[in-house]
Design a protein around this motif. Structure first.
Motif, short mmCIF file in Angstrom:
data_model
loop_
_atom_site.label_atom_id
_atom_site.label_comp_id
_atom_site.label_asym_id
_atom_site.label_seq_id
_atom_site.Cartn_x
_atom_site.Cartn_y
_atom_site.Cartn_z
N THR A 190 96.90 97.40 24.33
CA THR A 190 96.47 98.78 24.25
C THR A 190 98.51 99.36 24.01
O THR A 190 98.26 99.92 23.58
CB THR A 190 96.29 100.06 25.14
N MET A 201 93.43 101.53 32.71
CA MET A 201 93.05 100.33 33.35
C MET A 201 94.47 100.42 33.93
O MET A 201 94.29 98.78 34.75
CB MET A 201 93.39 99.17 31.94
N SER A 229 86.70 102.16 28.02
CA SER A 229 86.91 102.03 26.88
C SER A 229 86.42 103.52 26.14
O SER A 229 86.25 104.03 25.29
CB SER A 229 86.77 100.90 26.21
N ILE A 245 86.23 97.98 32.18
CA ILE A 245 86.93 98.06 31.07
C ILE A 245 85.74 97.88 30.19
O ILE A 245 86.29 99.33 29.26
CB ILE A 245 87.36 96.07 30.29
N THR A 281 84.27 93.50 36.33
CA THR A 281 85.17 93.61 35.35
C THR A 281 85.18 93.83 33.82
O THR A 281 85.96 95.40 33.04
CB THR A 281 86.55 91.99 35.39
N THR A 328 93.91 93.43 28.45
CA THR A 328 93.11 95.03 27.68
C THR A 328 94.58 95.46 27.90
O THR A 328 95.02 96.24 26.46
CB THR A 328 92.44 95.76 28.39
N LEU A 329 95.96 95.37 29.19
CA LEU A 329 97.06 96.16 28.77
C LEU A 329 97.68 96.39 27.87
O LEU A 329 98.17 97.05 26.90
CB LEU A 329 97.75 96.38 29.75
N THR A 370 93.21 105.07 27.78
CA THR A 370 92.53 103.34 28.25
C THR A 370 93.55 102.55 29.31
O THR A 370 93.30 101.94 30.11
CB THR A 370 92.02 102.70 26.74
N ASN A 371 94.79 102.36 28.68
CA ASN A 371 96.01 101.98 29.49
C ASN A 371 96.31 102.67 30.35
O ASN A 371 97.18 101.89 31.06
CB ASN A 371 97.12 101.81 28.22
N PHE A 417 92.35 92.42 32.97
CA PHE A 417 93.11 93.83 32.18
C PHE A 417 94.25 93.51 32.32
O PHE A 417 94.83 94.61 31.15
CB PHE A 417 92.59 94.42 34.42
#
Length: 246
Positions: free
Chosen positions: A71, A127, A162, A158, A154, A67-68, A123-124, A64
């Motif tokens: 983004t 997330m 997205s 994600i 997970t 991804t943060l 997304t951010n 996670f």
């Protein structure tokens, strides 16, 4: 944010005093403050990427966080490209290179950058909510976390966020469009920055033109380099505005 706000009045006369003040403020906030803050953010994100993408970092929380940070980085870069660059060009509209960027390159850049930034922002946000819930389950329900917070679920979460983010922001691609300046007023306002008032040495306002035909004739060679970013019928509908405001 409506297209009219982010278009930064590209096709307006640069001779207006109020607009000059607005351009200076845009340059201060978007041309100086935003890149400076963004640079610190990029440095911090690079350090986070170095740590989070180490081979031994394999927990669900790390996925996670990866991804943060990606983004976040995309949002910073997109804002700098979409806002800082155009605010700088507005300070020197007479410069051929900046004039070309304002009236040719930027109108084509706006829609894809807006779509990418808003998709990354969507997304951010979700997330952040996902990692919060994941940490709550892991801490408050440790026995259930073994089955709920695993790698497979997970990745599914994600990926789902997205895909939803992309689908949700697709209408933005059809809310604005680039058109040629096929209106005499647009020709005058877009080219007026290239005309000079030799009596006062200041940029001539559109209203100061003695003859509109003369204005168009003096800018005739730039017609093919004049593009305008406009809101489409879809972008002007009330349903579209409610779709993104609610």
């Amino acid at each position: 944010m409506p297209v009219s706000e982010l278009n930064l009045q590209v096709n307006l006369s640069v001779g207006d005093v109020a607009f000059k003040q607005g351009k200076q403020l845009m340059f201060i906030f978007w041309g100086i403050i935003l890149p400076v803050i963004g640079s610190f953010g990029l440095i911090g994100n690079i350090l986070n990427i170095i740590v989070l993408f180490r081979w031994e970092m394999k927990s669900t929380t790390v996925y996670f966080l990866r991804t943060l940070v990606l983004t976040d980085t995309g949002i910073i870069v997109g804002c700098i490209l979409g806002l800082s660059s155009i605010s700088i060009t507005q300070l020197h509209p007479d410069n051929p290179a900046m004039n070309y960027y304002t009236h040719v390159i930027y109108p084509h850049m706006y829609t894809p950058i807006n779509f990418i930034v808003m998709t990354l922002q969507f997304t951010n946000v979700w997330m952040t909510a996902a990692v919060t819930i994941e940490r709550y389950i892991a801490i408050c329900h440790p026995f259930s976390a073994i089955h709920v917070c695993n790698r497979r679920k997970t990745f599914i979460l994600i990926g789902s966020i997205s895909v939803i983010a992309i689908a949700y922001n697709i209408p933005r691609c059809f809310a604005s469009m680039v058109t040629e300046c096929d209106n005499i007023t647009e020709y005058v306002t877009s080219c007026v920055g290239n005309r000079s008032d030799f009596r006062s040495g200041v940029t001539t306002k559109v209203t100061a033109c003695d003859n509109i035909t003369d204005c168009v004739t003096s800018c005739d060679g730039n017609k093919r380099d004049c593009l305008s970013l406009v809101t489409t019928d879809l972008g002007r509908t009330e349903r579209y505005e409610q779709y993104y405001s609610v």
